[in-house]
Scaffold this active site. Structure first.
Site, PDB file in Angstrom:
ATOM      1  N   TRP A  92       0.830  -1.201   0.000  1.00  0.00           N
ATOM      2  CA  TRP A  92       0.000   0.000   0.000  1.00  0.00           C
ATOM      3  C   TRP A  92       0.864   1.250   0.000  1.00  0.00           C
ATOM      4  CZ3 TRP A  92      -0.940  -4.098   3.506  1.00  0.00           C
ATOM      5  CH2 TRP A  92      -2.072  -4.868   3.213  1.00  0.00           C
ATOM      6  N   HIS A 124      -7.025   1.519   1.938  1.00  0.00           N
ATOM      7  CA  HIS A 124      -8.048   0.478   1.786  1.00  0.00           C
ATOM      8  C   HIS A 124      -9.170   0.756   2.801  1.00  0.00           C
ATOM      9  CE1 HIS A 124      -5.454  -2.235   4.717  1.00  0.00           C
ATOM     10  NE2 HIS A 124      -5.537  -0.995   5.121  1.00  0.00           N
ATOM     11  N   ARG A 184      -3.963   5.393  -3.470  1.00  0.00           N
ATOM     12  CA  ARG A 184      -2.644   4.759  -3.454  1.00  0.00           C
ATOM     13  C   ARG A 184      -1.667   5.558  -4.302  1.00  0.00           C
ATOM     14  NH1 ARG A 184      -4.234  -1.668  -3.348  1.00  0.00           N
ATOM     15  NH2 ARG A 184      -5.618  -1.426  -1.557  1.00  0.00           N
ATOM     16  N   GLN A 224     -13.479   0.884  -2.875  1.00  0.00           N
ATOM     17  CA  GLN A 224     -13.518  -0.485  -2.373  1.00  0.00           C
ATOM     18  C   GLN A 224     -14.826  -0.709  -1.626  1.00  0.00           C
ATOM     19  OE1 GLN A 224     -10.095  -1.345   0.137  1.00  0.00           O
ATOM     20  NE2 GLN A 224      -8.967  -2.110  -1.634  1.00  0.00           N
ATOM     21  N   VAL A 243      -5.508 -11.104   8.246  1.00  0.00           N
ATOM     22  CA  VAL A 243      -6.351 -12.295   8.127  1.00  0.00           C
ATOM     23  C   VAL A 243      -5.488 -13.550   8.208  1.00  0.00           C
ATOM     24  CG1 VAL A 243      -8.293 -11.318   6.841  1.00  0.00           C
ATOM     25  CG2 VAL A 243      -6.245 -12.076   5.611  1.00  0.00           C
ATOM     26  N   ALA A 296     -13.392 -11.468   6.546  1.00  0.00           N
ATOM     27  CA  ALA A 296     -13.367 -10.123   5.971  1.00  0.00           C
ATOM     28  C   ALA A 296     -12.971 -10.242   4.509  1.00  0.00           C
ATOM     29  CB  ALA A 296     -12.368  -9.242   6.717  1.00  0.00           C
TER      30      ALA A 296
HETATM   31  N1  PHE Z   1      -7.622  -4.417   2.385  1.00  0.00           N
HETATM   32  C1  PHE Z   1      -7.048  -5.344   1.450  1.00  0.00           C
HETATM   33  C2  PHE Z   1      -6.526  -4.541   0.248  1.00  0.00           C
HETATM   34  O1  PHE Z   1      -6.882  -3.454   0.044  1.00  0.00           O
HETATM   35  C3  PHE Z   1      -8.074  -6.337   0.978  1.00  0.00           C
HETATM   36  C4  PHE Z   1      -8.548  -7.258   2.076  1.00  0.00           C
HETATM   37  C5  PHE Z   1      -9.641  -6.923   2.828  1.00  0.00           C
HETATM   38  C6  PHE Z   1      -7.902  -8.428   2.326  1.00  0.00           C
HETATM   39  C7  PHE Z   1     -10.089  -7.781   3.821  1.00  0.00           C
HETATM   40  C8  PHE Z   1      -8.331  -9.288   3.315  1.00  0.00           C
HETATM   41  C9  PHE Z   1      -9.427  -8.952   4.041  1.00  0.00           C
HETATM   42  O2  PHE Z   1      -5.706  -5.049  -0.499  1.00  0.00           O
END
Ligand code: PHE
Length: 362
Positions: free
Chosen positions: A171, A191, A217, A231, A274, A330
Site C-alpha cells: 500500500w 483500503h 494509493r 472499495q 487475516v 473479511a
Molecule cells: N484491504 C485489502 C486490500 O486493500 C483487501 C482485504 C480486505 C484483504 C479484507 C483481506 C481482508 O488489499
C-alpha cells in the site's frame, strides 16, 4: 485629393487645426450613436480612425506646421483619437448588452422545434457499487461509511502492519502533514479495512457490515491501477463463522454479480490482518486467458477482484472480544475492477477521464 488636403493644411493656423479636430470629434460621436451593428461600427472606424480616416489625415498633416503648432495640434489629435477609440468600445459593448437583453426577454416562439434533452444516468462505477451493496444487503449486511483521511494506527498498526513491516509495500501511501486531536500520522486510507477496527471497537458481535468508500494509493497508473479507487469492505464476526461461510458468501456474490457462466477462483494469499488469507479472481473477459499482451489479465487468465480471509484472532481480541468464541471473515473488493468485468471495460483510467463519449455508452 491627398494633395488638396495637404495644401489646405499648409495654410491652416494652429487655431484652425484645433477647431477641425474638435469638429471631427463632434461629428464622429454623433454618427457613432447611430451605428446599430458591427458592420456599421467597422465602417465608422474606417472612416474616422482608419489609415485614411479624418483624424489620421490631421495627424499626417501636422508635419507642415511650425514646431509650436505641431505640438499643440498633435496632442489634441492624439487625445481625440483615444477618446474616439474609447467611444467605439463603449458603443460596441452597449450594442452587445442590448442584444443579450433582447434575447433574454424575447417572446417564446412556440413554433420552434424543441431542443432534445438527453436524460442523465448513473456513472457505471456508481451503478456497480449499488449492485454490490444490494447483493450484500439481501444477505443481511448493513452499509456503513468511514473516514477517507485516516490514522496510521487504523490503516496499518491495528491491522497488524507495524512501521517497517514489509507488507506496507502493498500500500503505497499518500501521507498528510497535519494532525487530528494531536494524533498522527495521518494519511489517505489505502483500503477500507481500517473500518474493521473502528467498527469492532464500538459494536459487539454479531457483526455483518459492508463499507463502501474511496481509497488512495501513491502508485503509477496503468490499465488496472488507479491512484484513487473505490472499495467495498465486507466484515462478518459472530460465533462459529468459518472459512466455509466466507467461501459460500463470496461465491454467492460472484454468481449474482456476474451470472452463473463466469468462473471464480479462490486461491491462497497473504494479508497481515487475516489468517488464512485468500484472494478471489474471476476469469478474463478480454482474451481466451492465455494472451500475454492482454492488458486486463496479462495472460494469467484471471482478474483479481478481492482479497479476503478469516479475521486474525488478535484483531478480535484487541477490540475486547473472546477470540475463542468469536470468529469472522473479511473481504475487500475493488469496485472499478468489478465494473470492468461487468461492462467489458479494458482500461480502468477511462472511468475517471470524464469523457462523455465513453460515459454515454452505459
Ligand atoms: N484491504 C485489502 C486490500 O486493500 C483487501 C482485504 C480486505 C484483504 C479484507 C483481506 C481482508 O488489499
Amino acid at each position: 485629393m491627398a494633395g488638396a488636403t495637404t495644401h489646405r493644411l499648409l495654410r491652416m493656423s494652429d487655431r484652425d487645426a484645433l477647431a477641425r479636430v474638435a469638429a471631427i470629434v463632434d461629428e464622429a460621436r454623433a454618427s457613432l450613436a447611430t451605428a446599430e451593428d458591427e458592420a456599421a461600427l467597422e465602417a465608422w472606424r474606417t472612416r474616422v480612425l482608419g489609415r485614411s480616416g479624418a483624424l489620421t489625415r490631421v495627424l499626417r498633416g501636422i508635419g507642415s506646421l511650425d514646431a509650436e503648432d505641431r505640438r499643440a495640434v498633435g496632442q489634441a489629435a492624439n487625445a481625440a483619437k483615444e477618446t474616439l477609440e474609447g467611444a467605439l468600445e463603449a458603443r460596441r459593448m452597449a450594442l452587445e448588452h442590448a442584444a443579450l437583453e433582447h434575447h433574454a426577454t424575447a417572446p417564446l416562439d412556440v413554433t420552434l422545434p424543441g431542443r432534445p434533452r438527453r436524460p442523465g444516468h448513473l456513472h457505471p462505477v456508481t451503478r456497480t457499487l449499488r449492485d454490490i451493496l444490494d447483493i450484500f444487503g439481501r444477505m443481511g449486511f448493513a452499509a456503513i461509511e468511514g473516514p477517507e483521511v485516516e490514522l496510521d494506527d487504523y490503516n496499518f498498526g491495528r491491522l497488524r502492519i507495524p512501521e517497517h513491516h514489509p507488507a506496507r509495500d502493498m500500500w503505497d501511501t499518500f501521507w498528510i502533514d497535519e494532525e487530528v486531536d494531536g494524533r498522527t500520522p495521518l494519511l489517505l486510507r489505502t483500503h477500507t479495512s481500517p473500518m474493521q477496527i473502528r467498527y469492532l471497537d464500538r459494536h459487539a458481535p454479531p457483526v455483518r457490515i459492508v463499507v463502501p468508500g474511496r481509497c488512495y494509493r501513491y502508485e503509477a497508473t496503468d490499465a488496472t491501477h488507479e491512484w484513487m479507487m473505490q472499495q467495498v469492505e465486507v466484515l462478518a464476526v459472530d460465533e462459529g463463522v468459518s472459512l466455509a461461510d466466507l467461501k459460500g458468501t463470496l461465491q454467492e456474490f460472484a454468481r449474482q454479480m456476474f451470472g452463473p457462466e463466469r468462473r471464480v477462483l479462490l486461491r491462497n494469499s497473504y494479508f497481515p490482518f487475516v489468517e488464512p488469507g485468500v484472494e478471489l479472481a474471476v476469469d478474463c473477459f478480454n482474451c481466451p486467458g492465455d494472451d500475454p499482451r492482454c492488458p486486463v489479465c496479462r495472460g494469467s487468465g484471471w482478474l483479481e477482484i478481492m482479497g479476503a480471509g478469516m479475521v486474525h484472532p488478535e484483531i478480535v481480541s484487541a477490540s475486547g472480544y473472546d477470540a475463542e468464541r468469536y470468529t469472522g471473515f473479511a473481504a475487500g473488493m475493488g469496485v472499478e475492477r468489478i465494473a470492468m468485468l461487468k461492462y467489458g471495460v479494458e482500461d480502468i483510467r477511462t472511468f475517471y477521464a470524464n469523457d462523455l463519449r465513453f460515459l454515454r455508452q452505459f
